[in-house]
Each structure stands twice: as C-alpha cells, then as structure tokens.
Design a protein around this motif. Structure first.
Motif, PDB file in Angstrom:
ATOM      1  N   PRO A 140      -2.285   4.100   1.982  1.00  0.00           N
ATOM      2  CA  PRO A 140      -2.332   4.782   0.683  1.00  0.00           C
ATOM      3  C   PRO A 140      -3.431   4.245  -0.239  1.00  0.00           C
ATOM      4  O   PRO A 140      -3.955   3.145  -0.027  1.00  0.00           O
ATOM      5  N   ASP A 141      -3.706   5.006  -1.275  1.00  0.00           N
ATOM      6  CA  ASP A 141      -4.660   4.586  -2.314  1.00  0.00           C
ATOM      7  C   ASP A 141      -4.196   3.254  -2.914  1.00  0.00           C
ATOM      8  O   ASP A 141      -2.982   3.021  -3.069  1.00  0.00           O
ATOM      9  N   ALA A 142      -5.146   2.419  -3.299  1.00  0.00           N
ATOM     10  CA  ALA A 142      -4.883   1.197  -4.074  1.00  0.00           C
ATOM     11  C   ALA A 142      -3.768   0.329  -3.474  1.00  0.00           C
ATOM     12  O   ALA A 142      -2.869  -0.116  -4.176  1.00  0.00           O
ATOM     13  N   SER A 143      -3.846   0.095  -2.136  1.00  0.00           N
ATOM     14  CA  SER A 143      -2.783  -0.674  -1.478  1.00  0.00           C
ATOM     15  C   SER A 143      -3.283  -1.988  -0.873  1.00  0.00           C
ATOM     16  O   SER A 143      -2.509  -2.719  -0.261  1.00  0.00           O
ATOM     17  N   VAL A 144      -4.573  -2.303  -1.035  1.00  0.00           N
ATOM     18  CA  VAL A 144      -5.179  -3.448  -0.338  1.00  0.00           C
ATOM     19  C   VAL A 144      -5.941  -4.311  -1.355  1.00  0.00           C
ATOM     20  O   VAL A 144      -6.599  -3.784  -2.244  1.00  0.00           O
ATOM     21  N   ASP A 145      -5.830  -5.655  -1.194  1.00  0.00           N
ATOM     22  CA  ASP A 145      -6.576  -6.552  -2.100  1.00  0.00           C
ATOM     23  C   ASP A 145      -7.986  -6.848  -1.587  1.00  0.00           C
ATOM     24  O   ASP A 145      -8.914  -6.998  -2.385  1.00  0.00           O
ATOM     25  N   VAL A 146      -8.116  -7.002  -0.257  1.00  0.00           N
ATOM     26  CA  VAL A 146      -9.411  -7.405   0.301  1.00  0.00           C
ATOM     27  C   VAL A 146      -9.681  -6.608   1.581  1.00  0.00           C
ATOM     28  O   VAL A 146      -8.826  -6.552   2.471  1.00  0.00           O
ATOM     29  N   ILE A 147     -10.859  -6.016   1.650  1.00  0.00           N
ATOM     30  CA  ILE A 147     -11.308  -5.372   2.898  1.00  0.00           C
ATOM     31  C   ILE A 147     -12.269  -6.322   3.573  1.00  0.00           C
ATOM     32  O   ILE A 147     -13.261  -6.753   2.951  1.00  0.00           O
ATOM     33  N   ILE A 148     -11.967  -6.659   4.830  1.00  0.00           N
ATOM     34  CA  ILE A 148     -12.947  -7.380   5.633  1.00  0.00           C
ATOM     35  C   ILE A 148     -13.351  -6.466   6.793  1.00  0.00           C
ATOM     36  O   ILE A 148     -12.692  -5.457   7.060  1.00  0.00           O
ATOM     37  N   SER A 149     -14.408  -6.843   7.494  1.00  0.00           N
ATOM     38  CA  SER A 149     -14.826  -6.114   8.679  1.00  0.00           C
ATOM     39  C   SER A 149     -15.891  -6.972   9.339  1.00  0.00           C
ATOM     40  O   SER A 149     -16.558  -7.763   8.662  1.00  0.00           O
ATOM     41  N   ASN A 150     -16.023  -6.841  10.665  1.00  0.00           N
ATOM     42  CA  ASN A 150     -16.970  -7.706  11.354  1.00  0.00           C
ATOM     43  C   ASN A 150     -17.724  -6.897  12.399  1.00  0.00           C
ATOM     44  O   ASN A 150     -17.213  -6.657  13.497  1.00  0.00           O
ATOM     45  N   GLN A 164     -16.453   5.056   1.009  1.00  0.00           N
ATOM     46  CA  GLN A 164     -15.572   5.773   0.055  1.00  0.00           C
ATOM     47  C   GLN A 164     -14.105   5.484   0.385  1.00  0.00           C
ATOM     48  O   GLN A 164     -13.275   5.301  -0.506  1.00  0.00           O
ATOM     49  N   GLU A 165     -13.787   5.450   1.675  1.00  0.00           N
ATOM     50  CA  GLU A 165     -12.411   5.170   2.086  1.00  0.00           C
ATOM     51  C   GLU A 165     -12.025   3.727   1.739  1.00  0.00           C
ATOM     52  O   GLU A 165     -10.897   3.465   1.291  1.00  0.00           O
ATOM     53  N   ALA A 166     -12.960   2.807   1.930  1.00  0.00           N
ATOM     54  CA  ALA A 166     -12.700   1.402   1.573  1.00  0.00           C
ATOM     55  C   ALA A 166     -12.391   1.316   0.077  1.00  0.00           C
ATOM     56  O   ALA A 166     -11.441   0.646  -0.347  1.00  0.00           O
ATOM     57  N   PHE A 167     -13.180   2.019  -0.725  1.00  0.00           N
ATOM     58  CA  PHE A 167     -12.984   2.019  -2.184  1.00  0.00           C
ATOM     59  C   PHE A 167     -11.611   2.605  -2.526  1.00  0.00           C
ATOM     60  O   PHE A 167     -10.884   2.078  -3.364  1.00  0.00           O
ATOM     61  N   ARG A 168     -11.241   3.697  -1.863  1.00  0.00           N
ATOM     62  CA  ARG A 168      -9.966   4.378  -2.160  1.00  0.00           C
ATOM     63  C   ARG A 168      -8.770   3.448  -1.924  1.00  0.00           C
ATOM     64  O   ARG A 168      -7.857   3.373  -2.750  1.00  0.00           O
ATOM     65  N   VAL A 169      -8.759   2.728  -0.794  1.00  0.00           N
ATOM     66  CA  VAL A 169      -7.554   1.935  -0.467  1.00  0.00           C
ATOM     67  C   VAL A 169      -7.510   0.603  -1.207  1.00  0.00           C
ATOM     68  O   VAL A 169      -6.456  -0.032  -1.255  1.00  0.00           O
TER      69      VAL A 169
END
Ligand SMILES: C[S@@+](CC[C@H](N)C(=O)[O-])C[C@H]1O[C@@H](n2cnc3c(N)ncnc32)[C@H](O)[C@@H]1O
Length: 263
Positions: A140-150, A164-169
């Motif tokens: 869902p929107d606004a459900s994550v504190d930190v996005i990582i990726s490698n 855009q999806e990273a920003f949304r969540v």
C-alpha cells in the motif's frame, strides 16, 4: 521490447538461482581486469556475513552493500526491490529487529525459492518475500520507511515507473538508499543494444544526471549519487573495443533520496 527485456532478465536470474541451489556461485556482469566479477565480488566483509546462511552469500549478485550505507533503525519497515537470494533482506532484518520488518520483492520464482530457503535457515521471523514486479509494487501507499535495492533498477525497462512506485510506497520522510550501476557520459549504442550486457547490469545503467532527474520528477528531494566502485572491463568478458570504450565510465554507486516529510 520491455516485455522481452523482462522475460530475458527472468530467465537469466532463474538460471543464476538454479546454480546457487546446486551449490555454485552466481555471477552478474562481464569479467573485469581483476579476472573476477568486477561488479559483484567482495561486496560484504566477513563480520557482516558471519551467521548468514551460505546460500544467501553464494546468491549475492549485487553491485554494492546498501545496508552498510543506509541508516536503518529498530522498528523500521524496509523494502528491498529485486531481493534475489535475500542477502540484503536478512541483513536489514537484523538491523530493524523484531519490532521492524524486512520485505524482499522479486519477480523470479527460482530466486524466491532460494530466498525463502535462506530465510528458513536464518530463522528470520520479521522477513517476508513477495512475488511481484518493481514497476508495480504489491504494497500500500506510505507503508515503508526505507527502500533499498542492489543492482536491480538498471535492469528495468521502465525506470521512471519504478521510482514513482518507490515514492508511492514510502512514508513521508522515508528514505531511498539504493546501490545500482550508473554511467558517466555517453554509452555506445552497441552496448545499449546488447541484451547480454543488459542482463549483466551494464547496458541498462542510467546516466548519473538522468538518475537524479528521474528521482526529482518522481517527487524525491535530497538526492545524491556517490560512486562506490569504478569498473575496468577486459576483452575476456566483453568485446575488446567496447571494453575500452566503457571501462572507467560505468560504476557501482550509492543513490540516496528522501520523500519529503508532511508539513
Ligand atoms: C542482479 S540480481 C540482484 C539480486 C539481489 N539484489 C542481490 O544483491 O543479490 C537482480 C534480481 O532482480 C530481480 N528483478 C529484475 N528485474 C525485476 C523486476 N522488474 N521486478 C522484480 N524483480 C526483478 C531478478 O529476478 C533478480 O533476482
């Protein structure tokens, strides 16, 4: 075109996962001047990997060490885009502790099998691996504190949509803390059109300024791109002329940004 890329990427990483299940190490980009995999070798130090299942370390196909650079706190929710065998999810889970949660998201079934086996071996209860695409994040929107990726966003044929999806969540004030391959200056068309170099994380690499522009367009602020390893390729893994042209211009980088807090 973008569907072709996705299917080819899926095949390549399904093969890599099957190798790992057979006890072999996977590899990402072409060989380098070091005679090794210049992109994925030696990213983690022994203190970090101590206690992790061997399969998680063997399956590591990243180009950086995002959890070493990201500022993670107890109780936070972390999402790893393209989590592969799960090494960064398991490292995040240790950092956020039992009151936090670490999600991994991957589209390749075989990688999810490797990741879930590693989760079981690590007995990590604050971890969940989700099947899905980073262009359509199943949270869902606004459900994550930190996005990582490698070493994953470069593989997408629609990077604007991923950001855009990273920003949304992300929650307002949430952080984007990602390792990825980026380039400086023009990359020759012959490289851009090579599917082999695309699945090897080179051909799809965004130019540094373009990455920053796409992040800003998605709404992010406090954007920075910090090179962590500059690659020198040899003809062993890539055509001789192309190797010379891109050596020193393609690099692993740590990309930081923030979703603005609510006022
Ligand atoms: C280079 S590997 C990196 C894996 C992991 N991050 C690591 O550091 O070991 C890329 C991973 O991203 C996944 N992937 C690539 N494109 C994806 C997409 N569009 N959506 C979801 N997963 C994707 C692949 O299945 C693969 O597991």
């Amino acid at each position: 075109m973008s569907q072709d890329i996705k299917e080819t990427v899926k095949e390549k990483y399904a093969d890599a996962a099957l190798k790992v299940l057979g006890g072999e190490k996977g590899s990402c980009g072409p060989s380098g001047a070091c005679g090794c995999d210049p992109v994925s070798d030696n990213l983690y130090d022994a203190a970090q990997t101590r206690g992790l299942p061997e399969g998680a370390v063997l399956a590591s196909l990243g180009c950086g060490n995002p959890t070493a650079l990201a500022d993670l706190h107890a109780g936070e929710v972390v999402l790893d885009l393209g989590s592969g065998g799960g090494i960064d999810v398991l490292l995040s889970a240790k950092r956020v502790g039992p009151t936090g949660k670490a999600y991994g998201l991957d589209m390749t079934d075989e990688m999810l099998t490797v990741a879930r086996a590693n989760q079981a071996k690590a007995a990590a209860t604050n971890v969940e691996f989700l099947k899905g695409e980073i262009e359509n994040i199943p949270l869902p929107d606004a459900s994550v504190d930190v996005i990582i990726s490698n070493c994953v966003i470069n593989l997408s044929a629609d990077k604007a949509r991923v950001l855009q999806e990273a920003f949304r969540v992300l929650r307002p004030g949430g952080r984007f803390a990602v390792s990825d391959v980026v380039c400086r200056g023009e990359v020759p068309d012959a490289v851009r059109h090579s599917m082999e170099l695309w699945v090897g994380c080179i051909a799809g690499a965004l130019e540094d300024n373009e990455y920053q522009r796409l992040l800003a367009d998605a709404g992010f602020t406090e954007i920075s791109v910090e090179p962590t390893r500059v690659y020198e390729f040899t003809e062993a893994g890539i055509d001789n002329v192309l190797a010379r042209e891109i050596s020193g211009r393609v690099m692993g980088a740590f990309i930081r940004a923030r979703k603005p807090a609510l006022r």
